[in-house]
Design an enzyme around this catalytic site. Structure first.
Site, PDB file in Angstrom:
ATOM      1  N   ASP A   1      34.737  40.028  38.023  1.00  0.00           N
ATOM      2  CA  ASP A   1      33.458  39.480  38.463  1.00  0.00           C
ATOM      3  C   ASP A   1      32.549  40.644  38.890  1.00  0.00           C
ATOM      4  O   ASP A   1      31.855  41.222  38.059  1.00  0.00           O
ATOM      5  CB  ASP A   1      33.733  38.496  39.610  1.00  0.00           C
TER       6      ASP A   1
ATOM      7  N   GLU B   1      44.586  40.715  34.873  1.00  0.00           N
ATOM      8  CA  GLU B   1      43.691  40.104  35.871  1.00  0.00           C
ATOM      9  C   GLU B   1      43.338  38.677  35.461  1.00  0.00           C
ATOM     10  O   GLU B   1      43.335  38.347  34.278  1.00  0.00           O
ATOM     11  CB  GLU B   1      42.390  40.920  35.961  1.00  0.00           C
ATOM     12  N   ASP B   2      43.018  37.856  36.445  1.00  0.00           N
ATOM     13  CA  ASP B   2      42.516  36.517  36.140  1.00  0.00           C
ATOM     14  C   ASP B   2      41.040  36.567  35.753  1.00  0.00           C
ATOM     15  O   ASP B   2      40.615  35.982  34.769  1.00  0.00           O
ATOM     16  CB  ASP B   2      42.746  35.552  37.323  1.00  0.00           C
TER      17      ASP B   2
ATOM     18  N   ARG C   1      44.670  26.360  42.547  1.00  0.00           N
ATOM     19  CA  ARG C   1      45.355  27.295  41.646  1.00  0.00           C
ATOM     20  C   ARG C   1      46.217  26.551  40.638  1.00  0.00           C
ATOM     21  O   ARG C   1      46.415  27.014  39.514  1.00  0.00           O
ATOM     22  CB  ARG C   1      46.255  28.252  42.441  1.00  0.00           C
TER      23      ARG C   1
ATOM     24  N   PHE D   1      31.176  29.655  39.951  1.00  0.00           N
ATOM     25  CA  PHE D   1      32.487  29.840  40.581  1.00  0.00           C
ATOM     26  C   PHE D   1      33.507  28.949  39.875  1.00  0.00           C
ATOM     27  O   PHE D   1      33.353  27.737  39.832  1.00  0.00           O
ATOM     28  CB  PHE D   1      32.436  29.519  42.073  1.00  0.00           C
TER      29      PHE D   1
HETATM   30  P1  XMP Z   1      35.801  41.225  41.565  1.00  0.00           P
HETATM   31  O1  XMP Z   1      34.523  40.663  42.128  1.00  0.00           O
HETATM   32  O2  XMP Z   1      36.399  42.273  42.442  1.00  0.00           O
HETATM   33  O3  XMP Z   1      36.735  39.968  41.559  1.00  0.00           O
HETATM   34  O4  XMP Z   1      35.623  41.647  40.126  1.00  0.00           O
HETATM   35  C1  XMP Z   1      38.016  40.032  41.223  1.00  0.00           C
HETATM   36  C2  XMP Z   1      38.798  38.978  41.969  1.00  0.00           C
HETATM   37  O5  XMP Z   1      37.973  38.058  42.691  1.00  0.00           O
HETATM   38  C3  XMP Z   1      38.363  36.725  42.486  1.00  0.00           C
HETATM   39  N1  XMP Z   1      37.247  35.968  41.854  1.00  0.00           N
HETATM   40  C4  XMP Z   1      37.215  34.653  41.676  1.00  0.00           C
HETATM   41  N2  XMP Z   1      38.103  33.710  42.004  1.00  0.00           N
HETATM   42  N3  XMP Z   1      36.716  32.075  41.042  1.00  0.00           N
HETATM   43  C5  XMP Z   1      37.841  32.425  41.689  1.00  0.00           C
HETATM   44  O6  XMP Z   1      38.650  31.557  41.971  1.00  0.00           O
HETATM   45  C6  XMP Z   1      35.764  32.958  40.668  1.00  0.00           C
HETATM   46  O7  XMP Z   1      34.754  32.581  40.070  1.00  0.00           O
HETATM   47  C7  XMP Z   1      36.032  34.317  41.022  1.00  0.00           C
HETATM   48  N4  XMP Z   1      35.346  35.462  40.820  1.00  0.00           N
HETATM   49  C8  XMP Z   1      36.131  36.439  41.350  1.00  0.00           C
HETATM   50  C9  XMP Z   1      39.559  36.801  41.605  1.00  0.00           C
HETATM   51  O8  XMP Z   1      40.698  36.653  42.406  1.00  0.00           O
HETATM   52  C10 XMP Z   1      39.552  38.167  40.985  1.00  0.00           C
HETATM   53  O9  XMP Z   1      40.853  38.692  40.822  1.00  0.00           O
HETATM   54 MG    MG Z   2      42.303  37.762  42.503  1.00  0.00          MG
END
Ligand code: XMP
Ligand code: MG
Length: 180
Positions: free
Chosen positions: A102, A98-99, A164, A151
């Site tokens: 959150d 994962e990137d 990206r 963010f």
């Molecule tokens: P969740 O909230 O499901 O998030 O844990 C997972 C996906 O949400 C995107 N994400 C972000 N993308 N900046 C971004 O560009 C952020 O600060 C951010 N927070 C969540 C991301 O794609 C991740 O896989």
């Molecule tokens: Mg994502």
């Protein structure tokens, strides 16, 4: 693009060092296994391609596309499966790449989905972890950096599909997303 960035959190060199460190840990974990390494599109593609080249063990790679953001900076709360993997994960050791974690909703969705398909083990490697954002429980086994509740964009992470291709990770100026 650089003008839209409030501050750089992690430089290209720091990201590369994190990939090497995580790669060594992952290699030990899967030394006698052939994991299915699944990158989460689109954000994790850059991290995925860098980290797998730091892991010297047999592996298969695949990608899954899930979406919860729909162009906003806040999670919509619902996770949709957009494009599925083509690998049968039944009985396999799975490593999710994962990137960022959150709210934790994406990871929870993936863990549930892959375990329902009979994965033997599921571990998670995320480049970034944002613990303050958590709304559901989601734990990663390998973490690059813990980030503050801001963010972030770059190195795969987007705002409205842009940024990206920044070679570093930075915090976006709030006026970029409040003006839109
Ligand atoms: P969740 O909230 O499901 O998030 O844990 C997972 C996906 O949400 C995107 N994400 C972000 N993308 N900046 C971004 O560009 C952020 O600060 C951010 N927070 C969540 C991301 O794609 C991740 O896989
Ligand atoms: Mg994502």
């Amino acid at each position: 693009m650089d003008n839209d960035i409030l501050k750089v959190l992690y430089s290209t060199d720091e990201i590369h060092a994190a990939c090497s460190r995580l790669g060594r840990q992952i290699q030990k974990t899967y030394a006698d296994k052939v994991p299915v390494v699944i990158g989460v599109l689109k954000g994790a593609t850059f991290f995925m391609s860098d980290i797998v080249r730091e892991i010297d063990t047999y592996m298969e790679i695949d990608f899954i596309d899930v979406s919860s953001y729909h162009g906003a900076t806040q999670s919509s709360g619902q996770v949709d499966l957009i494009t599925d993997i083509s690998t049968d994960v039944a009985g396999r050791d799975v490593l999710i790449i994962e990137d960022i974690v959150d709210t934790g909703r994406t990871l929870k969705f993936l863990m549930t989905n892959l375990s329902e398909r009979g994965a033997k083990s599921i571990k998670v490697c995320t480049l970034l972890d944002k613990p303050e954002g958590r709304q559901v429980e989601a734990k990663s086994d390998f973490i690059g950096f813990q980030v503050p509740n801001e963010f972030v964009v770059g190195y795969g992470l987007d705002y409205d599909e842009k940024y990206r291709n920044l070679p570093y990770i930075g915090v976006l100026k709030p006026e970029i997303y409040t003006n839109n």
